[in-house]
Design an enzyme around this catalytic site. Structure first.
Site, PDB file in Angstrom:
ATOM      1  N   GLU A   1       2.311 -10.440 -17.264  1.00  0.00           N
ATOM      2  CA  GLU A   1       1.891  -9.376 -16.316  1.00  0.00           C
ATOM      3  C   GLU A   1       1.192  -8.266 -16.802  1.00  0.00           C
ATOM      4  OE1 GLU A   1       4.970  -7.972 -13.502  1.00  0.00           O
ATOM      5  OE2 GLU A   1       6.314  -7.619 -15.262  1.00  0.00           O
TER       6      GLU A   1
ATOM      7  N   ASN B   1       0.569   0.058   5.943  1.00  0.00           N
ATOM      8  CA  ASN B   1       0.925  -0.753   4.825  1.00  0.00           C
ATOM      9  C   ASN B   1       1.601  -1.988   5.501  1.00  0.00           C
ATOM     10  OD1 ASN B   1       2.466  -1.609   2.754  1.00  0.00           O
ATOM     11  ND2 ASN B   1       4.294  -0.231   2.661  1.00  0.00           N
ATOM     12  N   GLY B   2       1.342  -2.995   5.394  1.00  0.00           N
ATOM     13  CA  GLY B   2       1.855  -4.026   5.782  1.00  0.00           C
ATOM     14  C   GLY B   2       1.022  -5.117   6.243  1.00  0.00           C
TER      15      GLY B   2
ATOM     16  N   CYS C   1       1.009  -1.330  -0.051  1.00  0.00           N
ATOM     17  CA  CYS C   1      -0.012   0.143   0.152  1.00  0.00           C
ATOM     18  C   CYS C   1       0.908   1.144   0.053  1.00  0.00           C
ATOM     19  CB  CYS C   1      -0.884   0.003   1.374  1.00  0.00           C
ATOM     20  SG  CYS C   1      -1.876  -1.593   1.392  1.00  0.00           S
TER      21      CYS C   1
ATOM     22  N   GLU D   1      11.984 -13.684 -18.905  1.00  0.00           N
ATOM     23  CA  GLU D   1      11.563 -12.065 -18.567  1.00  0.00           C
ATOM     24  C   GLU D   1      10.571 -11.572 -19.731  1.00  0.00           C
ATOM     25  OE1 GLU D   1      11.741 -10.377 -16.448  1.00  0.00           O
ATOM     26  OE2 GLU D   1      11.587  -8.206 -17.033  1.00  0.00           O
TER      27      GLU D   1
ATOM     28  N   LYS E   1       3.780  -2.577  -7.219  1.00  0.00           N
ATOM     29  CA  LYS E   1       5.249  -2.451  -7.690  1.00  0.00           C
ATOM     30  C   LYS E   1       5.984  -3.011  -6.557  1.00  0.00           C
ATOM     31  CE  LYS E   1       8.573  -0.459 -10.049  1.00  0.00           C
ATOM     32  NZ  LYS E   1       8.628  -1.088 -11.460  1.00  0.00           N
TER      33      LYS E   1
ATOM     34  N   TRP F   1      -3.355  -1.937  -1.519  1.00  0.00           N
ATOM     35  CA  TRP F   1      -3.318  -3.391  -2.241  1.00  0.00           C
ATOM     36  C   TRP F   1      -3.778  -4.420  -1.152  1.00  0.00           C
ATOM     37  CZ3 TRP F   1      -0.700  -7.896  -1.505  1.00  0.00           C
ATOM     38  CH2 TRP F   1      -0.678  -8.957  -2.744  1.00  0.00           C
TER      39      TRP F   1
ATOM     40  N   HIS G   1      11.973 -32.111 -24.467  1.00  0.00           N
ATOM     41  CA  HIS G   1      11.560 -33.001 -23.502  1.00  0.00           C
ATOM     42  C   HIS G   1      10.127 -32.498 -22.794  1.00  0.00           C
ATOM     43  CE1 HIS G   1      15.630 -34.400 -23.612  1.00  0.00           C
ATOM     44  NE2 HIS G   1      16.115 -33.303 -23.487  1.00  0.00           N
TER      45      HIS G   1
ATOM     46  N   ARG H   1       1.955   1.376  -6.078  1.00  0.00           N
ATOM     47  CA  ARG H   1       2.071   0.425  -4.959  1.00  0.00           C
ATOM     48  C   ARG H   1       0.642  -0.145  -4.720  1.00  0.00           C
ATOM     49  NH1 ARG H   1       6.535   1.806  -2.069  1.00  0.00           N
ATOM     50  NH2 ARG H   1       5.936   0.572  -0.115  1.00  0.00           N
TER      51      ARG H   1
ATOM     52  N   LYS I   1       7.100 -10.339 -18.801  1.00  0.00           N
ATOM     53  CA  LYS I   1       6.518  -9.123 -19.323  1.00  0.00           C
ATOM     54  C   LYS I   1       5.208  -9.022 -19.972  1.00  0.00           C
ATOM     55  CE  LYS I   1       8.314  -6.937 -17.330  1.00  0.00           C
ATOM     56  NZ  LYS I   1       9.380  -7.185 -16.553  1.00  0.00           N
TER      57      LYS I   1
HETATM   58  O1  M6R Z   1      11.958  -4.085  -6.078  1.00  0.00           O
HETATM   59  P1  M6R Z   1      12.081  -5.395  -6.624  1.00  0.00           P
HETATM   60  O2  M6R Z   1      13.236  -5.529  -7.831  1.00  0.00           O
HETATM   61  O3  M6R Z   1      12.746  -6.314  -5.396  1.00  0.00           O
HETATM   62  O4  M6R Z   1      11.012  -6.250  -6.863  1.00  0.00           O
HETATM   63  C1  M6R Z   1      10.988  -7.748  -7.413  1.00  0.00           C
HETATM   64  C2  M6R Z   1       9.868  -8.044  -8.138  1.00  0.00           C
HETATM   65  O5  M6R Z   1       8.492  -7.858  -7.472  1.00  0.00           O
HETATM   66  C3  M6R Z   1       9.668  -7.493  -9.587  1.00  0.00           C
HETATM   67  O6  M6R Z   1      10.647  -7.300 -10.251  1.00  0.00           O
HETATM   68  C4  M6R Z   1       8.253  -7.848 -10.356  1.00  0.00           C
HETATM   69  O7  M6R Z   1       8.382  -9.109 -10.731  1.00  0.00           O
HETATM   70  C5  M6R Z   1       7.853  -7.041 -11.535  1.00  0.00           C
HETATM   71  N1  M6R Z   1       6.591  -6.506 -11.575  1.00  0.00           N
HETATM   72  C6  M6R Z   1       8.379  -7.501 -12.788  1.00  0.00           C
HETATM   73  O8  M6R Z   1       8.099  -6.667 -13.778  1.00  0.00           O
END
Ligand code: M6R
Length: 607
Positions: free
Chosen positions: A487, A100-101, A2, A480, A602, A74, A503, A27, A484
């Protein structure tokens, strides 16, 4: 996860709180709310959904006051709804809390408080904080918060304001998730992240775990976990507030893809002497003896940063000869990792707040490892935990899908490899540096071809599944690329080592499954080419990312994305950029919410 923000000063708080929330919305964006004390009443306005909903509800409402709190959520405990939105009041309506938490012992606390007559109206753990503070409050809010945190278990950053305070005051507490104070001219701020404050002040104070802070018109005070007053250093941020704006781009993600040439340059600028081959960092210093004592390097990260770690393994092993282990933060902390005294553990995190990465770093340190961090956010938790930090200098990354943070992490890992190599007494030859200097220009070349990806996306945006394949250091790039796409566009996508296709996954191939193949360099080019042919032989559609022309692929691809060639260790940094652009344009074409994809946030500050 959050975002929290607080303001106390002479200006009208509502626009400032909303502006702060706008910058923190990445966030979490399940609901938003603000509270402002006005004429002896706590005026609370909340709305389910994104911040714009709250802004609509606020329209036409005059909320004059001198201080207030804001929250963007969140959801962890309780569905996204008006009822569960923050700020939350205590049962007597005396005070309001934003949080937040996660409060892990909220069930037992709630039961006890309910037994004492405290009512609960939400499903959140936060309401427990509100009632607890209220139960301890007899005029001194700081003491009430101090008593409250003594009873809380879990991870939290929260802030409280109370009607019965003798003067306007906000009290904040931190244990885990970040909490930052901002010092303006006759005004005080508090937020989860400095980006919320940049428009008003660059002077920030990062609270330590266990700290309590009290903001009043006269300034701020901080106490540590033992209740002693402490002075925390004031950090001057050099982030330009303009970097947190979209700058004419439709989405932050696209802007951040475009930021990459400059960000890469900023990551190595001043750290690599391209003539002498000398590599050095301001905040990371390891002696030759310390490096010689490293038996193993442990790279700890989550998500995209974990993909950077997988590429980093190739870089570090080749440049240093030291074995590298890569772990997910969430796995490492719950196994019993073999760490030798003197090993180097490197936490990689854009935000520096990821709870699993932090815990993994702590686990490595407890076992005797020396800790380093590769991080983008100055003063964040992983940077405080580590003995040395290699900042990526990517500038604020707001889009939830990580782009420039990833490529700058790769440059940082490469530079770390060069640095360790040097400390081991091995030469840093020109060949290792030449392509590093060329990277920003090469990436700029890929980004300039943006339109091609828009067109390509037009062919593929209706696909329901994708397979991404690569070998060696480009296998993590396949992972990766797939991440991308999934997500931000919600298309199912899987990354696979190209050689492993036969395999199992090859059973999936038919004309409806696009396969993105990364075919660059020399070492495994022919092997990937054969894998592409295997896909084509089964009617699959191949999109190749390659540093050759279409003819060199011998008809192995239906679509060719050409990238500039650099050395094999740096090539992944180029190769990921077309995959970012492809994912972006597919998501745009599908009408997806690119910067704020569903269910994500994020910074993942909970386990
Ligand atoms: O802030 P961080 O690099 O520790 O975050 C790690 C992951 O949460 C972050 O890379 C996440 O996978 C992203 N949404 C990827 O685009």
């Amino acid at each position: 996860m959050c975002g929290i923000v607080g303001y106390l000063g002479a200006r009208s708080p509502v626009p400032l709180l909303v502006d702060g929330l706008r910058r923190l919305e990445y966030r979490g964006y399940d609901s938003a709310g603000i509270v402002v004390p006005v004429n002896g009443r706590l005026e609370i306005v909340k709305a389910e959904g994104k911040l714009d909903r709250l802004v609509e509800v606020l329209q036409g409402r005059e909320l004059a006051g001198v201080y207030g709190l804001g929250h963007t959520r969140w959801a962890t405990h309780g569905i996204p709804s008006q009822r569960n939105a923050h700020p939350l009041l205590d049962a007597k309506g005396r005070l309001a809390v934003i949080h937040n938490g996660i409060i892990e012992n909220f069930v037992s606390l709630k039961k006890r408080l309910a037994g004492e007559g405290w009512d609960f109206v939400s499903d959140t753990d936060t309401e427990v904080i509100a009632n607890l503070v209220s139960s301890h409050f007899d005029g001194d809010l700081r003491v009430a918060v101090e008593r409250t945190v003594a009873e809380l278990e879990g991870m939290y950053a929260f802030a409280v304001l109370a009607l019965e305070s003798s003067e306007p005051e906000i009290v904040g507490a931190r244990s885990g998730p970040p909490l930052v104070l901002g010092r303006g001219d006759g005004e005080q701020f508090l937020a989860s992240d400095p980006t919320a404050l940049l428009a008003h002040t660059r002077e920030v104070v990062f609270l330590e775990n266990g700290d309590l802070a009290r903001l009043t018109a006269g300034g701020y005070e901080v106490w540590n976990s033992s209740g002693e007053p402490v002075e925390r250093p004031i950090v001057r941020l050099n982030w330009d507030p303009v970097q947190s704006e979209k700058g004419g781009f439709k989405h932050f993600m696209l802007k951040e893809i475009h930021d990459q040439p400059q960000a890469l340059q900023d990551t190595f600028a001043g750290r690599v002497d391209f003539e002498s081959g000398e590599v050095g960092f301001d905040a990371l210093e390891l002696t030759s003896q310390e490096v010689a004592a490293i038996d193993r390097i442990h790279l700890l990260a989550c998500g995209t940063s974990w993909h950077a770690a997988l590429v980093g393994k190739f870089m570090l092993e080749e440049l240093t000869g030291i074995p590298v282990e890569v772990d997910y933060g969430s796995e490492y902390r719950y196994r019993d990792p073999l760490v030798r005294e003197g090993d180097l553990a490197v936490g990689i995190s854009q935000s520096g707040e990821t709870a699993d990465t932090i815990s993994a770093m702590e686990a490595a340190a407890q076992r005797g490892a020396k800790l380093a961090a590769i991080c983008n956010v100055v003063g964040s938790q992983v940077t405080r935990l580590a003995d040395g930090v290699l900042y990526t200098h990517a500038g604020p990354e707001i889009g939830v899908a990580s782009t420039k943070a990833f490529t700058t992490q790769l440059v940082a890992l490469y530079m770390l490899g060069l640095y360790l190599r040097q400390r081991l007494g091995r030469p840093v030859e020109n060949a290792l540096l030449a392509d590093l200097a060329h990277l920003p220009q090469a990436v700029a070349g890929v980004v300039a071809g943006e339109r091609d990806f828009e067109e390509l996306a037009g062919h593929f945006f209706e696909a329901s599944d994708f397979l991404y394949i690569g070998r060696g250091a480009n296998y993590p790039i396949a992972l990766e690329g797939a991440l991308k796409l999934k997500e931000i566009s919600y298309i199912h996508a899987e990354g696979y080592p190209a050689g492993e296709m036969k395999h199992g996954p090859i059973a999936l191939i038919d004309k409806s499954l696009p396969v993105v193949a990364i075919a660059t360099g020399e070492r495994v080019f022919d092997k990937v080419l054969s894998n592409m042919q295997e896909v084509r032989a089964r009617d699959g559609i191949v999109l190749a990312v390659t540093d050759r022309d279409a003819e060199a692929l011998g008809g192995g691809a239906d679509h060719v994305i050409r990238v500039p060639r650099v050395s094999e260790l740096l090539q992944p940094i180029i190769n990921v950029v077309p995959l970012q652009l492809f994912a972006y344009f597919v998501a745009v074409r599908r009408g997806a919410d690119v910067d704020q994809p569903r269910n994500l946030a994020k910074s993942v500050t909970v386990e």
